[in-house]
Each structure stands twice: as structure tokens, then as C-alpha cells.
Design a protein around this motif. Structure first.
Motif, PDB file in Angstrom:
ATOM      1  N   ASP A 219       0.818  -1.209   0.000  1.00 17.77           N
ATOM      2  CA  ASP A 219       0.000   0.000   0.000  1.00 17.77           C
ATOM      3  C   ASP A 219       0.855   1.264   0.000  1.00 17.77           C
ATOM      4  OD1 ASP A 219      -2.680   0.403  -0.299  1.00 17.77           O
ATOM      5  OD2 ASP A 219      -3.181   0.242   1.822  1.00 17.77           O
TER       6      ASP A 219
ATOM      7  N   PHE B 228       0.974   3.939  -2.937  1.00 17.09           N
ATOM      8  CA  PHE B 228       0.618   5.308  -2.568  1.00 17.09           C
ATOM      9  C   PHE B 228       1.718   6.269  -3.007  1.00 17.09           C
ATOM     10  CE2 PHE B 228       1.116   8.877   0.320  1.00 17.09           C
ATOM     11  CZ  PHE B 228      -0.097   9.519   0.120  1.00 17.09           C
TER      12      PHE B 228
ATOM     13  N   PRO C 167      -3.020   8.883   4.926  1.00 21.24           N
ATOM     14  CA  PRO C 167      -1.623   9.014   4.500  1.00 21.24           C
ATOM     15  C   PRO C 167      -1.093  10.442   4.656  1.00 21.24           C
ATOM     16  CG  PRO C 167      -3.024   8.442   2.630  1.00 21.24           C
ATOM     17  CD  PRO C 167      -3.873   8.408   3.841  1.00 21.24           C
TER      18      PRO C 167
ATOM     19  N   TYR D 215      -5.040   5.593   0.838  1.00 18.24           N
ATOM     20  CA  TYR D 215      -4.160   4.583   0.264  1.00 18.24           C
ATOM     21  C   TYR D 215      -4.933   3.886  -0.852  1.00 18.24           C
ATOM     22  CZ  TYR D 215      -1.431   5.130   4.530  1.00 18.24           C
ATOM     23  OH  TYR D 215      -0.680   5.644   5.550  1.00 18.24           O
TER      24      TYR D 215
END
Length: 178
Positions: free
Chosen positions: A15, A19, A91, A153
């Protein structure tokens, strides 16, 4: 349960890698601007406006509006429950550069914007398949834009899309049984 922790760690690494690759696109001004526009287009106002316009247009529009309203009535509480159950930090907490996105809440999983966009397009496909086909790339762009702006994400977006589709398909499955 050691295997579950290893699986979670692997999923997080994947992830984070995806990302980083997608979010890096926001360094190009036109991509950042486009992503912000697509992200905002998934805020929900358009769903109501388009639904009302279609409702005034035909009986199919009225059925579409009623189906979407019913689906969102069940989806929103589950969405909030999942957000608060998993409590996955956005994030943006990891980003040190200028943020394109200011969160309304602190959790990222699942992506509500993506879920709503896919509910809208999937539900639309039952009443106006050609319009839905044209809007499918838009729903995907909403999801991708949420990663580009740093709100989610990739797995948040994927699960959001699957939830949206699942809610609509379940609704119509139950609806057809009665």
C-alpha cells in the motif's frame, strides 16, 4: 495469528509503495489541479443534483433517485462504522510536503468518496446503462484522485469501490426478490 500480522505488514508495504507512486503525480501542477477537481466532484452534491434532474425527467429517474436514496441510507452508517472500527490514519499524516487535502475526519479506510461514486454509477447502470458506461471512468478517477491528493491509500479506494458496487448489487438482488 503470526501469519495475520505478516500479511498485514506485507499489505501495508504494498500500500505504501503504490501510494508513493501515485501520490508523486501531484508534483505536476495540472495533475494536482485535475485530481483536486475530480476529488471534489465526488463530494456528493452532484449526486443529489443529477438525481433530482433525472427524477424530473422520467419515471426511471424517479426510481433511480429512490434506489440511490435507499442505498445511501444503508451505506453511510456502515461506512462510518468501518471508518471508526479500523481507525486507519490517513496518508497525509506521513506527508511532509504541502498537502493538497484537508480531511474532514482523521481516518482513511474505506474511501467514502470512492464508495459513493461507485454507488452512483452502479445504480445508474440499472436505469441508464449508456450514461453509466460513460461515467465509469469518472468514478475510477474519483478514486485515483483520492490517492493523488493524499487522502487515501490504494486499498482504501479499492475497498470503497467494491463496497459501493456490493451495496447496489445487494439492493437490487433483494429488491428483485420482492
Amino acid at each position: 495469528m503470526v501469519w495475520l500480522t505478516a500479511l498485514q505488514e506485507t499489505a501495508l508495504r504494498v500500500d505504501l509503495s503504490w501510494f508513493a507512486r501515485i501520490h508523486r503525480l501531484n508534483q505536476r501542477r495540472w495533475i494536482a489541479f485535475s485530481a483536486e477537481c475530480f476529488s471534489r466532484s465526488g463530494d456528493g452534491y452532484w449526486y443529489v443534483l443529477v438525481g433530482l434532474l433525472l427524477m424530473l425527467h422520467s419515471t426511471d429517474g424517479q426510481s433511480f433517485f429512490a434506489a440511490c436514496a435507499a442505498i445511501f441510507l444503508f451505506e453511510r452508517p456502515l461506512y462510518w462504522w468501518l471508518k471508526n472500527k479500523f481507525k486507519r490514519a490517513r496518508p497525509t499524516a506521513l506527508l511532509v510536503q504541502k498537502k493538497l487535502f484537508v480531511a474532514q475526519d482523521e481516518f482513511s479506510f474505506p474511501s467514502g468518496h470512492t464508495c459513493a461514486a461507485f454507488i452512483f454509477v452502479t445504480c445508474l447502470s440499472y436505469y441508464y446503462p449508456m450514461i453509466a458506461l460513460c461515467l465509469l471512468p469518472w468514478a475510477c478517477a474519483v478514486g485515483i484522485s483520492r490517492v493523488v491528493v493524499g487522502a487515501h491509500y490504494v486499498s482504501d479506494v479499492c475497498v470503497g469501490a467494491l463496497l459501493g458496487i456490493t451495496f447496489v448489487e445487494t439492493f437490487f438482488l433483494i429488491h428483485s426478490a420482492f
